[in-house]
Design a protein around this motif. Structure first.
Motif, mmCIF file in Angstrom:
data_model
loop_
_atom_site.group_PDB
_atom_site.id
_atom_site.type_symbol
_atom_site.label_atom_id
_atom_site.label_comp_id
_atom_site.label_asym_id
_atom_site.label_seq_id
_atom_site.Cartn_x
_atom_site.Cartn_y
_atom_site.Cartn_z
ATOM 1 N N LEU A 201 0.817 -1.208 0.000
ATOM 2 C CA LEU A 201 0.000 0.000 0.000
ATOM 3 C C LEU A 201 0.854 1.261 0.000
ATOM 4 C CD1 LEU A 201 -2.795 -1.051 2.516
ATOM 5 C CD2 LEU A 201 -2.903 -0.992 0.019
ATOM 6 N N ALA A 202 2.093 1.166 0.502
ATOM 7 C CA ALA A 202 2.990 2.324 0.503
ATOM 8 C C ALA A 202 3.675 2.527 -0.838
ATOM 9 C CB ALA A 202 4.035 2.164 1.600
ATOM 10 N N GLY A 203 3.398 1.664 -1.803
ATOM 11 C CA GLY A 203 3.994 1.810 -3.125
ATOM 12 C C GLY A 203 5.357 1.196 -3.257
ATOM 13 N N LYS A 204 5.780 0.437 -2.257
ATOM 14 C CA LYS A 204 7.078 -0.230 -2.344
ATOM 15 C C LYS A 204 6.952 -1.512 -3.167
ATOM 16 C CE LYS A 204 8.527 1.584 2.166
ATOM 17 N NZ LYS A 204 9.027 1.247 3.529
ATOM 18 N N SER A 205 8.044 -2.179 -3.353
ATOM 19 C CA SER A 205 8.065 -3.433 -4.124
ATOM 20 C C SER A 205 8.580 -4.565 -3.243
ATOM 21 C CB SER A 205 8.935 -3.283 -5.377
ATOM 22 O OG SER A 205 8.435 -2.261 -6.216
ATOM 23 N N PRO A 206 7.768 -5.063 -2.321
ATOM 24 C CA PRO A 206 8.213 -6.182 -1.468
ATOM 25 C C PRO A 206 8.286 -7.476 -2.261
ATOM 26 C CG PRO A 206 5.916 -5.706 -1.054
ATOM 27 C CD PRO A 206 6.400 -4.637 -2.002
ATOM 28 N N SER A 207 9.011 -8.422 -1.744
ATOM 29 C CA SER A 207 9.231 -9.705 -2.433
ATOM 30 C C SER A 207 8.581 -10.840 -1.651
ATOM 31 C CB SER A 207 10.728 -9.989 -2.600
ATOM 32 O OG SER A 207 11.347 -8.985 -3.365
ATOM 33 N N ILE A 208 8.017 -11.777 -2.383
ATOM 34 C CA ILE A 208 7.518 -13.034 -1.818
ATOM 35 C C ILE A 208 8.483 -14.129 -2.248
ATOM 36 C CG2 ILE A 208 5.661 -14.727 -1.840
ATOM 37 C CD1 ILE A 208 3.684 -12.527 -2.288
ATOM 38 N N GLN A 209 8.934 -14.894 -1.289
ATOM 39 C CA GLN A 209 9.865 -15.985 -1.611
ATOM 40 C C GLN A 209 9.069 -17.239 -1.951
ATOM 41 O OE1 GLN A 209 12.211 -18.399 1.363
ATOM 42 N NE2 GLN A 209 13.877 -17.132 0.570
#
Length: 376
Positions: free
Chosen positions: A111-119
């Motif tokens: 929601l913050a516009g970041k690009s988190p990763s799912i392993q």
């Protein structure tokens, strides 16, 4: 001529009686055109089915639960919730093919516009599931994230509307393809094995010497084995097409069954001649089995059934034009799938007839030489 035909017929009946007494080989023929054909078609890994999956949800958010709930049967088994310490032991034990690790604060970062990763951990020993499943999981997860961010399930309208029409196999049922390819492979394998084994069996039992003292020509002995073993495989093929392909697998055969059987008979003429040639080379059944490995693998893998001929090197494609299975695969697919008639498949028929004549001539010369050595 009439006497020669009678000799060929009587010798062929003798071959059929000999095969009937060999119950193990007869059982192998029945299984190859029934159970083996059905299981090979149904067991083809063309799509995911109940792939085992686990999820390490370190976020415990609405988005993470939405992603987890997007995986369900029959494509995936219901994801098992596990802890981070259980991930590696579970994959080491082979309980999971896929393990997804959703990191903490995943929803907040999205929601913050970041690009988190799912392993995503994948057991690559399950090659077909690993290749298909990793793409499925990525597409499903990205779709759920996009819908969550947009707050609605919207369908984007493409600039170009591509209307796809699946010809000849609208449901994309891979069992139709695998069933026909397995039938072709079994026809080739059984015709070579039966004729080669018939010749070796007579040599081992000493009956070949009895035939040589009779007023018989080598060509009569060879023709008897060709028509007898070819008739057995042709009969089994016809029953397999009716009861397995059209019956158990519900495959709609659009072309002429009679035309397909005629082409199959031409193919059997070539492969039974190959079987006799191998029978003169091998000295025992174990040697014939080893020769079969060297012959069958190229015939099955390079004929265009497993992989398209266009994907092969040019030199391999040129060499395989001399193999009867290349033309058998071509006209079988054209007749059974696309309803082709003789005006379309006659080049393949002519090619197989020519290849069969060459194989028969070479096998006859080899057989005559072997007979000459026995008589001397």
């Amino acid at each position: 001529m009439q006497r020669s035909l009678a000799n060929v017929f009587n010798l062929g009946v003798k071959e059929l009686r000999s095969l009937w007494r060999d119950r193990l080989l007869l059982l192998f023929v029945i299984w190859a055109f029934s159970g083996a054909l059905y299981t090979a078609a149904k067991g083809a890994p063309d799509r995911l089915h109940r792939a085992p999956m686990a999820v390490v949800d370190e976020d415990q958010s609405t988005l993470s639960q939405r992603i987890v709930n997007a995986f369900y049967p029959p494509t995936f088994m219901k994801p098992s919730p596990i802890g981070l310490p259980d991930m590696d032991p579970g994959m080491d034990a082979g309980r999971y093919t896929f393990v997804m690790d959703i990191p903490p604060d995943f929803q907040r970062d999205v929601l913050a516009g970041k690009s988190p990763s799912i392993q995503l951990n994948v057991d690559a020993t399950q090659m077909s599931q690993a290749f298909l499943g990793s793409g499925y999981i990525q597409s499903i997860a990205l779709g759920e994230i996009a819908e969550f961010v947009q707050r609605e399930r919207s369908v984007s309208t493409p600039a170009l509307d591509l209307a796809m029409r699946m010809r000849f196999n609208p449901a994309l049922d891979n069992t139709w393809f695998m069933g026909v390819m397995e039938l072709i492979n079994n026809v080739t394998m059984l015709s070579i094995i039966l004729t080669g084994a018939a010749l070796i069996r007579e040599r081992e039992h000493g009956t070949i010497e009895h035939l040589l003292v009779l007023p018989l020509k080598p060509v009569e002995i060879m023709l008897a084995k060709v028509w007898a073993m070819g008739a057995v495989v042709l009969l089994a093929t016809g029953l397999a097409v009716h009861f397995v392909l059209r019956g158990a697998l519900a495959m709609p055969v659009t072309g002429s069954i009679g035309l397909f059987m005629a082409g199959c008979a031409l193919h059997l003429f070539a492969t039974t001649s190959m079987g006799i040639y191998l029978g003169t080379v091998a000295r025992s059944m174990p040697q014939l089995g080893l020769l079969m490995i060297l012959v069958l693998l190229p015939l099955e893998m390079l004929s265009g059934g497993m992989t398209p001929s266009e994907s092969m090197p040019e030199v391999v494609r040129f060499i395989m034009l001399g193999a009867p299975t290349t033309h058998f695969v071509s006209f079988a697919q054209a007749i059974l799938y696309r309803g082709a008639d003789l005006s379309i498949v006659w080049p393949q028929f002519a090619a197989i007839a020519l290849i069969g004549a060459v194989f028969f001539t070479g096998s006859l010369r080899r057989f005559r030489a072997a007979v000459g050595r026995m008589q001397s």
